[in-house]
Design an enzyme around this catalytic site. Structure first.
Site, PDB file in Angstrom:
ATOM      1  CE  LYS A 168      -1.692   3.070   1.922  1.00  0.00           C
ATOM      2  NZ  LYS A 168      -1.422   4.487   1.505  1.00  0.00           N
TER       3      LYS A 168
ATOM      4  N   GLY B  45      -4.438   3.465  -2.253  1.00  0.00           N
ATOM      5  CA  GLY B  45      -5.528   3.925  -1.396  1.00  0.00           C
ATOM      6  C   GLY B  45      -5.023   4.815  -0.276  1.00  0.00           C
TER       7      GLY B  45
ATOM      8  N   GLY C 295      -4.309   6.009   3.718  1.00  0.00           N
ATOM      9  CA  GLY C 295      -3.801   5.338   4.916  1.00  0.00           C
ATOM     10  C   GLY C 295      -4.909   4.849   5.824  1.00  0.00           C
ATOM     11  N   PRO C 296      -5.822   5.740   6.199  1.00  0.00           N
ATOM     12  CG  PRO C 296      -6.674   7.716   7.074  1.00  0.00           C
ATOM     13  CD  PRO C 296      -5.832   7.177   5.951  1.00  0.00           C
TER      14      PRO C 296
ATOM     15  N   GLY D 191      -4.635   1.375   4.146  1.00  0.00           N
ATOM     16  CA  GLY D 191      -3.491   1.100   5.032  1.00  0.00           C
ATOM     17  C   GLY D 191      -3.936   0.414   6.307  1.00  0.00           C
TER      18      GLY D 191
ATOM     19  CD  GLU E  60      13.447   1.137   9.100  1.00  0.00           C
ATOM     20  OE1 GLU E  60      14.011   2.139   9.573  1.00  0.00           O
ATOM     21  OE2 GLU E  60      13.942   0.002   9.127  1.00  0.00           O
TER      22      GLU E  60
ATOM     23  CB  CYS F 174      13.321   9.403   7.649  1.00  0.00           C
ATOM     24  SG  CYS F 174      14.012   8.177   6.571  1.00  0.00           S
TER      25      CYS F 174
ATOM     26  CD  GLU G 229      10.703  13.403  10.645  1.00  0.00           C
ATOM     27  OE1 GLU G 229       9.554  12.974  10.815  1.00  0.00           O
ATOM     28  OE2 GLU G 229      11.627  12.714  10.214  1.00  0.00           O
TER      29      GLU G 229
HETATM   30  P1  NAD Z   1       2.519   8.839   7.136  1.00  0.00           P
HETATM   31  O1  NAD Z   1       2.793   8.076   8.371  1.00  0.00           O
HETATM   32  O2  NAD Z   1       1.410   9.788   7.133  1.00  0.00           O
HETATM   33  O3  NAD Z   1       2.244   7.847   5.925  1.00  0.00           O
HETATM   34  C1  NAD Z   1       3.063   6.756   5.611  1.00  0.00           C
HETATM   35  C2  NAD Z   1       2.209   5.658   5.008  1.00  0.00           C
HETATM   36  O4  NAD Z   1       1.286   5.203   5.979  1.00  0.00           O
HETATM   37  C3  NAD Z   1       1.373   6.095   3.803  1.00  0.00           C
HETATM   38  O5  NAD Z   1       1.291   5.061   2.869  1.00  0.00           O
HETATM   39  C4  NAD Z   1       0.008   6.332   4.433  1.00  0.00           C
HETATM   40  O6  NAD Z   1      -1.056   6.196   3.524  1.00  0.00           O
HETATM   41  C5  NAD Z   1      -0.032   5.239   5.475  1.00  0.00           C
HETATM   42  N1  NAD Z   1      -0.947   5.489   6.589  1.00  0.00           N
HETATM   43  C6  NAD Z   1      -1.377   6.670   7.077  1.00  0.00           C
HETATM   44  N2  NAD Z   1      -2.257   6.475   8.084  1.00  0.00           N
HETATM   45  C7  NAD Z   1      -2.375   5.136   8.238  1.00  0.00           C
HETATM   46  C8  NAD Z   1      -3.120   4.302   9.117  1.00  0.00           C
HETATM   47  N3  NAD Z   1      -3.914   4.815  10.043  1.00  0.00           N
HETATM   48  N4  NAD Z   1      -2.996   2.964   9.001  1.00  0.00           N
HETATM   49  C9  NAD Z   1      -2.179   2.428   8.077  1.00  0.00           C
HETATM   50  N5  NAD Z   1      -1.463   3.155   7.210  1.00  0.00           N
HETATM   51  C10 NAD Z   1      -1.551   4.499   7.290  1.00  0.00           C
HETATM   52  O7  NAD Z   1       3.912   9.490   6.782  1.00  0.00           O
HETATM   53  P2  NAD Z   1       4.276  10.365   5.499  1.00  0.00           P
HETATM   54  O8  NAD Z   1       3.738  11.716   5.705  1.00  0.00           O
HETATM   55  O9  NAD Z   1       3.878   9.622   4.271  1.00  0.00           O
HETATM   56  O10 NAD Z   1       5.881  10.339   5.558  1.00  0.00           O
HETATM   57  C11 NAD Z   1       6.611  11.234   6.305  1.00  0.00           C
HETATM   58  C12 NAD Z   1       7.104  10.601   7.589  1.00  0.00           C
HETATM   59  O11 NAD Z   1       7.713   9.333   7.354  1.00  0.00           O
HETATM   60  C13 NAD Z   1       8.162  11.397   8.272  1.00  0.00           C
HETATM   61  O12 NAD Z   1       7.907  11.448   9.657  1.00  0.00           O
HETATM   62  C14 NAD Z   1       9.454  10.634   8.002  1.00  0.00           C
HETATM   63  O13 NAD Z   1      10.495  10.815   8.883  1.00  0.00           O
HETATM   64  C15 NAD Z   1       8.990   9.252   8.001  1.00  0.00           C
HETATM   65  N6  NAD Z   1       9.897   8.423   7.216  1.00  0.00           N
HETATM   66  C16 NAD Z   1      10.714   7.532   7.842  1.00  0.00           C
HETATM   67  C17 NAD Z   1      11.614   6.775   7.111  1.00  0.00           C
HETATM   68  C18 NAD Z   1      12.517   5.764   7.747  1.00  0.00           C
HETATM   69  O14 NAD Z   1      13.074   4.937   7.051  1.00  0.00           O
HETATM   70  N7  NAD Z   1      12.723   5.770   9.021  1.00  0.00           N
HETATM   71  C19 NAD Z   1      11.665   6.908   5.747  1.00  0.00           C
HETATM   72  C20 NAD Z   1      10.819   7.830   5.139  1.00  0.00           C
HETATM   73  C21 NAD Z   1       9.933   8.570   5.879  1.00  0.00           C
END
Ligand code: NAD
Length: 470
Positions: free
Chosen positions: A170, A201, A203-204, A207, A245, A279, A377
């Protein structure tokens, strides 16, 4: 660039269960460049079933054959490099050169590393009177962010395939077109039907359905700490394996005796690359009090070499941030920095252009460890420079956040830098400008995550052990 109407499930593009769609916006000019279906729990269920059905066959495939198919996938991605880079530039806003070199280059290297590892890894070991079998964990639910649209996908799919797992991906709402291209590549490479499945799709909805699905054995998530916490709780309740991650607030520690000009210029580059949306970006630069003003001037000069603008223009080094929400958020943090008393030496909260989600490359001096911009962040092109009194003070500041993902130490020699790095609470540290290594475990201490990606350590995340006693 064409968007698929359906989901890639069981080796074919199938119509989505619902009618909702997600529009994909080019962050550089705010135009809609495509739309993909917004998957529902029904789509996720179909994809998990396909992955489950394909699992026994794929798990039983000889590692050498899995290795050959990962190699074939790498070759298809390499052949379609230009198209993928253009797609990433269009949906993420990455300058085209950076998209080619890093956004496509890094995942190609990761895929190569797993093609080799799958062939050479020992999936069996002998311990005393036992033989330990390292077996694939099963069906993986992979949830990825938008910041490295291809790399984040390959960093999960390649080791999962190498281990003998099947998957449902996803991808992030903002960058689904790259994920669709990846699914095409999987198909073209001849990876058996059902081994890899894609559900686009939100996240909420999609995902959440994937993370909670009882047919998923491991949830591998990359994204924000807030969502990671939720996914960890869901997985914990189901006694399901989880890899997280998450975010970071990494420190770039410049010790006295280091090559200051080199350390500052590399540090600025590390933050500005990908518009600060990495990140592990080194967003806190720590400089000794005696060299502080010199470092601030060097940083201001370095940041001036990052022209902001159209990412398809070869002169551009800094693209927009991903979307309107991040645009607001990042500029809000800059305003907060000013409000809390930090000194703005470059950039600022004002958007440099009327159209597009651009943020001026920003440098703050006189940042103290307790300020919001030193703790949270930002995920934008914003660097904070902090002064320290002595090494102990530098260590306290470096370790003084809830995160622990990346870091860097610069010193007169590697030995001094390593001695400091050993005391840092973080998963990765670059020593005197050490380069990214696709074989080195990547992941966080503290709230930056659970588990590791990449290389042999990343492979073990997808394996479970069975001991046979003789
Ligand atoms: P996000 O957590 O909003 O989204 C990440 C993914 O999770 C997306 O695919 C999203 O659709 C999904 N998601 C959102 N809500 C969900 C839920 N309730 N249940 C299941 N899935 C859900 O993050 P973002 O805005 O896409 O990315 C930015 C963040 O990610 C930053 O905080 C960054 O540091 C972190 N990040 C970490 C790494 C790492 O390797 N540690 C790498 C890249 C990004």
């Amino acid at each position: 660039m064409k968007a698929h109407d359906g989901m890639y499930i069981g080796g074919a593009w199938r119509p989505a269960a619902g009618r909702d769609r997600i529009e994909v916006v080019n962050p550089a000019d705010e135009t809609v460049i495509g739309a993909v279906p917004a998957g529902t729990a029904e789509d996720v269920d179909a994809a998990v079933r396909a992955a489950r059905a394909a699992f026994p066959g794929w798990a039983a495939t000889a590692p050498a054959e899995r290795a050959a198919l990962i190699g074939a996938l790498r070759d298809v991605l390499a052949a379609r490099k230009g198209e993928i880079a253009e797609t990433i530039t269009a949906e993420l806003g990455s300058p085209l050169g950076f998209a080619e070199m890093v956004h496509v280059g890094a995942p190609l290297a990761v895929a190569s590393s797993y093609a080799e590892l799958a062939a050479s890894y020992s999936f069996e070991e002998r311990l005393g009177n036992s033989t330990v079998l390292l077996e694939p964990i099963g069906v993986v639910g992979a949830i990825t962010p938008w910041n490295y649209p291809l790399h984040q996908v390959v960093a999960k799919v390649a080791p999962a395939l190498a281990a003998g797992c099947t998957l449902v991906l996803k991808p992030a709402e903002d960058t689904p077109l790259t994920a669709q291209l990846f699914a095409e590549a999987v198909h073209e490479a001849g990876i058996p039907a059902g081994v890899f499945n894609l559900v686009t799709g939100t996240g909420p909805v999609a995902g959440q359905a994937l993370a909670a699905h009882e047919g998923v054995d491991l949830v591998s998530f990359t994204g924000s700490t807030a969502v990671g916490r939720q996914i960890g709780a869901t997985a914990g309740a189901a006694i399901k394996r989880v890899a997280l991650e998450l975010g970071g607030k990494s420190a770039n520690v410049i010790l006295p005796g280091a090559d200051l000009a080199k350390a500052v210029s590399a540090g600025v580059g590390h933050v500005m690359n990908n518009t600060g949306q990495s990140c592990n970006a080194l967003t806190r630069m720590l400089v000794h009090r005696d060299q502080y003003e010199e470092a601030v001037s060097l940083a201001a000069a370095a940041v001036a070499t990052y022209p902001t603008g159209d990412p398809t223009d070869p002169a551009t080094r800094l693209g927009p941030v991903i979307n309107a929400k991040q645009h607001e958020r990042v500029r809000g943090y800059i305003a907060k920095g000013v409000e809390e008393g930090a000194r703005l030496v470059a950039g600022g909260a004002e958007a440099p252009y009327e159209r597009g989600y651009f943020v001026a490359p920003t440098v703050f001096a006189d940042v103290t460890p307790d300020m919001t911009i030193a703790q949270e962040e930002i995920f934008g092109p914003v660097l904070s420079i902090l002064a320290y009194e002595d090494e102990e003070d530098a260590l306290r500041i470096a370790n003084g956040t809830v995160y622990g993902l990346g870091g860097a130490v610069w010193a007169a020699d590697d030995e001094t830098a390593v001695a400091f790095a050993r005391r840092m609470d973080t998963g990765q540290v670059d020593i005197n400008g050490g380069r990214f290594n696709v074989l080195a475990p990547f992941g966080g201490y503290k709230q930056s995550g659970v588990g590791r990606e990449l290389g042999p350590h990343g492979l073990t995340e997808y394996l479970q052990t069975k001991s046979l006693q003789f």
